[in-house]
Motif scaffolding. Sequence first.
Motif: not given
Length: 157
Positions: A123-152
């Motif tokens: 729960f907390l991991g996904i909450l943190a990943a989504c929060g981080y990614s949403m903030i990064q996206s709204l700032m116009g930056r790519y949200a780099e999540i280790p391993s997951l971003s390489q797959a993307v």
Amino acid sequence: MTWRGSTDVKDRIFAALPYLLPLIEVLPFGKFMLGQFPILGIIYLPLEPLISLYRLPFVGLIIFFVLFLAVVRNPQISHFVRFNTMQAILLDILLVLGRLLLPILVQALGVNLLTETLYNIVFLGILAACGYSMIQSLMGRYAEIPSLSQAVYSQVP
């Protein structure tokens, strides 16, 4: 990741929206955490209309395929939006795997400190990943999540 072109406000908003999918999907994993800390439920108050819509049969599956086929595989949509959409989809796939495996573990071990901790970590991991990614996206930056971003990056040309 370096910039692959500039992002306008519209792209930033559309890049952040797909993260609502895993944010809603992770809600059942928060039953122990939200039971202990009900104030965390404030996060989900603005999402209540979407959550009630999401409870209809097959809505999650339809949204998944629409996002994948209409957004991720559409080269006319900016890479920034497609990247974030695919990352949100992969987070959602991880949640589906968790929904398959964790109940088996709970059935084998029962509800105890270990199983509650695993639910809270997801729960907390996904909450943190989504929060981080949403903030990064709204700032116009790519949200780099280790391993997951390489797959993307391998899936989104």
